[in-house]
Design an enzyme around this catalytic site. Structure first.
Site, PDB file in Angstrom:
ATOM      1  N   GLY A 155      -7.401  39.866 -12.400  1.00 54.51           N
ATOM      2  CA  GLY A 155      -6.127  39.988 -11.692  1.00 54.51           C
ATOM      3  C   GLY A 155      -5.826  39.006 -10.573  1.00 54.51           C
ATOM      4  N   GLY A 156      -6.549  37.877 -10.525  1.00 52.13           N
ATOM      5  CA  GLY A 156      -6.279  36.916  -9.445  1.00 52.13           C
ATOM      6  C   GLY A 156      -7.363  36.919  -8.379  1.00 52.13           C
ATOM      7  CE  LYS A 206      -7.840  43.170 -19.431  1.00 54.56           C
ATOM      8  NZ  LYS A 206      -8.241  42.006 -20.233  1.00 54.56           N
ATOM      9  CD  GLU A 246      -4.339  43.961 -19.249  1.00 48.07           C
ATOM     10  OE1 GLU A 246      -4.016  43.494 -20.357  1.00 48.07           O
ATOM     11  OE2 GLU A 246      -4.710  43.258 -18.299  1.00 48.07           O
TER      12      GLU A 246
HETATM   13  P1  13P Z   1      -7.304  38.390 -15.674  1.00 47.40           P
HETATM   14  O1  13P Z   1      -8.765  38.777 -15.697  1.00 47.40           O
HETATM   15  O2  13P Z   1      -7.069  36.943 -15.436  1.00 47.40           O
HETATM   16  O3  13P Z   1      -6.496  39.295 -14.791  1.00 47.40           O
HETATM   17  O4  13P Z   1      -6.746  38.619 -17.134  1.00 47.40           O
HETATM   18  C1  13P Z   1      -6.989  39.789 -17.782  1.00 47.40           C
HETATM   19  C2  13P Z   1      -5.988  39.982 -18.836  1.00 47.40           C
HETATM   20  O5  13P Z   1      -6.322  40.177 -19.977  1.00 47.40           O
HETATM   21  C3  13P Z   1      -4.551  39.936 -18.459  1.00 47.40           C
HETATM   22  O6  13P Z   1      -3.804  40.442 -19.511  1.00 47.40           O
END
Ligand code: 13P
Length: 320
Positions: A250-251, A207, A165
């Site tokens: 991501g916000g 991801k 990720e």
């Molecule tokens: P968000 O979808 O809130 O960005 O979180 C994904 C995630 O796994 C962050 O590490």
């Protein structure tokens, strides 16, 4: 590992990230006036995982270590949902700068062996990349991506599917073009390094972020623009043969993350990656607020959760 990937990303399904670290869940609860404790975290996550019907939309759930100690993976496994685990140990400063490296390699192999014995089948490692006029710096990219590749190797050695990720952060006032430019640089470097390390790319899931204008830029991009910028950037830098691409939220608001995903899936070429979701906030924001720490709200909160999952699942099929 192929069987795990197929199950995680089958048609209509995606992955819930319920892997907030102790600090992150403290922040999320505090915004609702709640104090996070292991017991309250367990109650909240139990409510999510026992929601009837989630197995229709979720192939997998990413857990945090605390939840495995509370045996929450058993609830998922009984429903046929694959349990996975966040295995990075957060961030540390890079040479005293604002850039932050992901840590956790030292004890990784040992921890993965324990998780594998619990029946967990996949892992996640998050690296963050902040955009400013000068960041990300070349030496930071090199070090943070080397660590990611090392993680991928160790996860595969332990027969657990790695979800790698790289998150290019939404924070900042950058343009969509700058986000696209940095996303391409990060993804390209990551895949070059994975190929150099002879990693079989069909075993990994990427991801990552959608390509968006910075949160403080004052610009909101329409789903069509997000979809085109995201797909163009992925096409430039991500090999087709990887296990799949899942997006983090991501916000973005739950609706933005849902509608943007729908547009991306609708516009992707037939012969490209399997695309799905791996959201934390976009799936949890509404259910957490409805619950608000009160037992009497559980039924209504679970309904809110299921409704959002149903919409995101439709978006994952490009059927909204
Ligand atoms: P968000 O979808 O809130 O960005 O979180 C994904 C995630 O796994 C962050 O590490």
């Amino acid at each position: 590992m192929q069987e795990t990937i197929n199950k995680l990303l089958q048609f209509g399904k995606g992955i819930l990230a319920a892997d907030e670290s102790t600090h992150t869940i403290e922040k999320r609860f505090a915004s609702l006036g709640l104090i996070s404790t292991p017991e309250l975290n367990k109650k909240y996550r139990e409510m999510l995982f026992t929601t009837e019907g989630i197995e229709n939309y979720l192939g997998g759930v990413i857990l945090y270590d605390e939840s495995t100690k509370q045996n929450l993976h058993n609830i998922l496994q009984e429903k046929g949902i694959i349990a996975g685990i966040k295995v990075d140990e957060g961030l540390e400063s890079f040479n005293g700068t604002e850039e932050q490296l992901t840590k956790g390699l030292d004890t990784l192999d040992m921890r993965l062996k324990e998780y594998f014995d619990l029946g967990l089948k996949f892992t996640k490692w998050r690296g963050v990349f902040k955009i400013t006029d000068i960041f990300p710096s070349p030496s930071f990219l090199e070090e943070n991506l080397n660590r990611m590749v090392e993680y991928v190797k160790i996860s595969i050695q332990n027969n657990m599917v790695p979800i790698v990720e790289p998150e290019i952060l939404l924070d900042g006032n950058h343009t969509t073009t700058r986000c696209a430019e940095i996303s391409v640089v990060v993804w390209q470097m990551l895949f070059d390094k994975l190929k150099e390390a002879n990693i079989d790319l069909k075993n990994i899931i990427l991801k990552t972020n959608m390509v968006l204008p910075g949160k403080d830029s004052g610009v909101k991009a329409a789903p069509l623009e997000v979809a085109e910028a995201t797909l163009r950037s992925l096409e430039k830098s991500v090999p087709i043969g990887i296990g799949g691409v899942v997006f983090l939220s991501g916000g973005q608001t739950p609706d933005e993350a849902t509608n943007n995903l729908n547009e991306i899936v609708k516009r992707r070429k037939d012969a490209s990656w399997t695309i799905s979701f791996s959201y934390s906030r976009a799936l949890q924001e509404e259910v957490m607020a409805t619950w608000a720490g009160k037992g009497e709200n559980i039924i209504s909160a679970q309904k809110v959760f299921l409704d959002r999952l149903e919409r995101v699942s439709k978006a994952r099929n490009g059927q909204l």
